[in-house]
Each structure stands twice: as C-alpha cells, then as structure tokens.
Design a protein around this motif. Structure first.
Motif, PDB file in Angstrom:
ATOM      1  N   TYR A 144       0.832  -1.203   0.000  1.00 51.96           N
ATOM      2  CA  TYR A 144       0.000   0.000   0.000  1.00 51.96           C
ATOM      3  C   TYR A 144       0.868   1.256   0.000  1.00 51.96           C
ATOM      4  O   TYR A 144       0.348   2.368   0.064  1.00 51.96           O
ATOM      5  N   PRO A 160      -7.473   5.999   5.376  1.00 48.61           N
ATOM      6  CA  PRO A 160      -7.740   4.564   5.183  1.00 48.61           C
ATOM      7  C   PRO A 160      -9.156   4.279   4.696  1.00 48.61           C
ATOM      8  O   PRO A 160      -9.377   3.331   3.946  1.00 48.61           O
ATOM      9  N   ASN A 217     -10.252   3.554   0.943  1.00 46.15           N
ATOM     10  CA  ASN A 217      -9.854   2.332   0.240  1.00 46.15           C
ATOM     11  C   ASN A 217     -10.870   1.211   0.426  1.00 46.15           C
ATOM     12  O   ASN A 217     -10.545   0.116   0.897  1.00 46.15           O
ATOM     13  N   SER A 218     -12.098   1.458   0.020  1.00 46.62           N
ATOM     14  CA  SER A 218     -13.181   0.503   0.285  1.00 46.62           C
ATOM     15  C   SER A 218     -12.947  -0.854  -0.390  1.00 46.62           C
ATOM     16  O   SER A 218     -13.206  -1.907   0.203  1.00 46.62           O
ATOM     17  N   ILE A 220     -10.067  -2.234  -1.254  1.00 51.65           N
ATOM     18  CA  ILE A 220      -8.958  -2.907  -0.571  1.00 51.65           C
ATOM     19  C   ILE A 220      -9.423  -3.464   0.763  1.00 51.65           C
ATOM     20  O   ILE A 220      -9.051  -4.588   1.145  1.00 51.65           O
ATOM     21  N   ILE A 221     -10.228  -2.706   1.486  1.00 53.46           N
ATOM     22  CA  ILE A 221     -10.735  -3.166   2.784  1.00 53.46           C
ATOM     23  C   ILE A 221     -11.516  -4.470   2.632  1.00 53.46           C
ATOM     24  O   ILE A 221     -11.400  -5.392   3.464  1.00 53.46           O
ATOM     25  N   VAL A 259      -8.954  -7.182   2.287  1.00 47.39           N
ATOM     26  CA  VAL A 259      -8.285  -7.398   3.570  1.00 47.39           C
ATOM     27  C   VAL A 259      -9.144  -8.263   4.481  1.00 47.39           C
ATOM     28  O   VAL A 259      -8.639  -9.144   5.192  1.00 47.39           O
ATOM     29  N   LEU A 294      -0.837   1.960   7.796  1.00 45.24           N
ATOM     30  CA  LEU A 294      -2.083   1.929   7.024  1.00 45.24           C
ATOM     31  C   LEU A 294      -2.684   0.528   7.040  1.00 45.24           C
ATOM     32  O   LEU A 294      -3.905   0.364   7.132  1.00 45.24           O
ATOM     33  N   GLN A 310      -4.680   0.091  10.084  1.00 43.82           N
ATOM     34  CA  GLN A 310      -5.958   0.800  10.002  1.00 43.82           C
ATOM     35  C   GLN A 310      -6.947   0.075   9.092  1.00 43.82           C
ATOM     36  O   GLN A 310      -8.144  -0.022   9.407  1.00 43.82           O
ATOM     37  N   LEU A 311      -6.457  -0.433   7.960  1.00 41.88           N
ATOM     38  CA  LEU A 311      -7.329  -1.136   7.023  1.00 41.88           C
ATOM     39  C   LEU A 311      -7.929  -2.388   7.647  1.00 41.88           C
ATOM     40  O   LEU A 311      -9.118  -2.690   7.453  1.00 41.88           O
ATOM     41  N   ALA A 326     -11.794  -3.278   8.366  1.00 43.53           N
ATOM     42  CA  ALA A 326     -12.351  -4.513   7.808  1.00 43.53           C
ATOM     43  C   ALA A 326     -13.060  -5.351   8.861  1.00 43.53           C
ATOM     44  O   ALA A 326     -13.926  -6.177   8.530  1.00 43.53           O
TER      45      ALA A 326
END
Length: 362
Positions: A180, A226, A229-230, A232-233, A236, A251, A254-255, A259
């Motif tokens: 990231y 963070p 980044n929907s 990516i979440i 994750v 990050l 946080q992600l 999630a």
C-alpha cells in the motif's frame, strides 16, 4: 530566489526557494526527526504532503542511492529552517538541494519552522502552497489551497506488478506482502529473517494471495485516509478470514481495523518522527518508535470479541496496536522497520516469524 509559504488559514511565511521552483499545493505536516531526511522524503506514506522538518539543520550529510525507502521521493514539498549547502559524509553522492530539483520537489528554507510547527500543532494539519511568484492574488491562492485534498495516493505509490524478493540466506518461509506504500526496509527485515517475500500491488484480489501457498501475510504502511480504500478493505477482510498468520503496520493496521468493524479518525496533527514513546501493554515496557500517520483507530469502536488494544501512545493514549482474538493476527500503528531508526520494536518481526512456525502453530 524568494519564496512564500501560504497556509489555508491565511498565515504567510517568507523564505528562500530551494529544490524545484514550481508552485505546489499540498497538505502541510511536521516531522520531529533529527536525521533521516532522505528516508522521510522517499517514504510513500508522505504522498500528497509537504514536510516541515522541526530540526533546524537539514542536508548536512547529503544524499546517496542506498538510503532510499522506495524508488523515488513521494513528498510534494519540503520546508526547513536551514539547508546545508554542502553535505559532508563519506557516503554522500549528491547534495539535498540538487536531489530536490532532480525529483521536482518544491522547497523553501530560512522560514521560522518553530513558529510554523506551533501553528500546525495548535490549529491542526492544514493545506498550504509554496510559490516563488512575487505577485499573487491571496483570494485565488486560498481558494486553490482549500480545494486540495489528499486522495488516490495508494494507487499512485503501489507497485504495478508483483515482485519476488528472495530471502537473505536460507529460505525458511514464504510471505505475501501487500504493497500500500511499502518501505524497502520492511521487506529487508523479513528477508533478514529467512523470508522470501512476494510483494503484491495494493488491489490484488485476496484469492490470488490465498492460492499462493504462503506461510504468512503482511499488510504494509501507506498514505492517505484509510476509509478511502473501500475495495482494498473488502479484500483485507478475506485475508483476515483465512487462517494465515497476519501482521500489519500503519495503514495496514488501520485497514484491518476497518475490515473488522472498527472506525478510524483524522488526528489534529498526527504523529510523525523518530521519537514517539509507545507502551507494549503485554510486556509492560515503553519503546521509542518511528511514526508517520495522520489517522488513528478509535479505541471505543474496537469490538473486544474481535481484538484488544495491545499498544498505546504514551503521549496521548491513542491506539498503537491491536492483538486479534483470531489466532496469529496482530497489528501496530508505528513502524518497527524504522530506517534510520529507532529499531527498538523489530522484535515484532520475530513474533511474526514465530507465528509462521509449524504451519502457524506457536
């Protein structure tokens, strides 16, 4: 050449130009490190930001090709009290001013960085603009500054293709690392511990990673909000729902919190520097850490059935780490791979490696 820094609250700082002379609008943040300006400039987490260095003398040991934390510097602008014109060090390959010009980073020196830092601390991080123009419309400049937002930065800094980084010495484990905005030393810390690291672009589907036969997964640091980044979440969360050992930093921390149902918030001025005290609650010890973040996980939103706070910031009590109820899953907000340092918390990489032993059984 004269230069001017204008902040979105209307504050004006006069100084001298260094680096590139193009007008630059970005989010202004401050860093309290005394050394490591090259590593700071090349940390992808600074994408979209201008960095105010609180230490008054910057550039005194020059720059070299080895200390970069990524392929290029990502900071938009650089603000210092005094720029050393001739860096002096046996590893020096170039001076900082030339380096800034080469990479089109706009800078300003001979400004009162102490007053600037006090302003950012009291009123919070804010956008600003550096210009070398003698005449400008303050109304037009302020409109441009206030319209700026740090966005799309993970897409800018992540690798475009998968990269395999072999272990140093005997290969013991295979690790998938989600990029990231990863720093080079994070990869190196894994390689030093016998890990062959496959670095994946940020938007790689979780299924691709889970089908790769890896012993563990690491989520890297990176820039921006963070919550932006929907997609990516969502991926994750799929990685979290697997049984692979999982370690996340900054990050990535946080992600993973987002999630699993927690929330994040923007901090007033963030944590950036190499001297932030963090307490490991399990060990009952305080470590000095390197940090670079403007967002934090909100403690009250962490479901105790999912995770518990493992580290706190001694200065403000903020969340600095989470240990998840799910086996072999933990995250930290600070940078255990800090380069040039401090290296007090590299033990977390040892913990991650231990979690990969015997197929994830500790």
């Amino acid at each position: 050449m004269r230069a001017t820094l204008i902040l979105e609250n209307g504050a004006v700082f006069r100084g001298e130009s260094m680096g590139d002379t193009a007008d630059r609008v970005c989010e202004m943040v401050f860093n309290t490190s005394m050394t490591g300006y090259q590593e700071i400039l090349t940390d992808p987490s600074y994408a979209g930001q201008g960095i105010v260095m609180t230490y008054p003398l910057i550039g005194n040991y020059g720059v070299n090709g080895f200390d970069n934390e990524s392929q290029q510097p990502w900071a938009e602008a650089f603000i210092v009290r005094h720029l050393a014109e001739r860096g002096s060090n046996f590893r020096r390959e170039d001076d900082l001013d030339s380096y800034l010009r080469q990479h089109h980073i706009t800078g300003i020196q001979n400004v009162d960085t102490r007053a600037l830092t006090r302003l950012l601390r009291s009123q919070g991080t804010m956008n600003g603009m550096i210009t070398c123009a003698e005449d400008f419309s303050m109304e037009a400049v302020l409109a441009k500054i206030k319209a700026y937002r740090v966005a799309g930065t993970v897409e800018r800094v992540t690798r475009k293709e998968m990269e395999l980084c072999p272990a140093f010495g005997e290969e013991k484990y295979k690790v998938a690392l989600m990029d990231y905005g990863v720093k080079t030393n994070m990869i190196r810390c894994l390689q030093n511990r016998g890990c062959a690291v496959t670095v994946y672009p940020a938007h790689t589907p979780a299924q691709t990673v889970l089908a790769g036969g890896y012993d563990g997964v690491m989520l890297s640091n990176g820039p921006g909000d963070p919550a932006d980044n929907s997609e990516i979440i969502g991926e994750v969360k799929k990685l979290y729902e697997s049984d692979l050992p999982l370690f996340a930093v900054c990050l990535g921390h946080q992600l993973l919190a987002l999630a699993t149902g927690a929330s994040t918030r923007k901090m007033r001025f963030g944590h950036r520097g190499g001297n932030h005290p963090v307490k490991d609650l399990a060990e009952g010890r305080v470590f000095i850490t390197s940090q670079n973040h403007g967002y934090a996980v909100v403690a009250d939103t962490v479901d105790p059935a999912v995770a518990e706070v493992s580290h706190i910031n001694v200065n403000d009590g903020g969340v600095e780490g989470l240990t998840y109820v799910r086996k072999n899953c933990f995250t930290v907000q600070f940078h255990p791979e800090a380069s040039p340092g401090p290296m007090d918390t590299e033990y977390l990489f040892d913990r991650f490696v231990a979690s990969m032993e015997k197929g994830g059984e500790q």
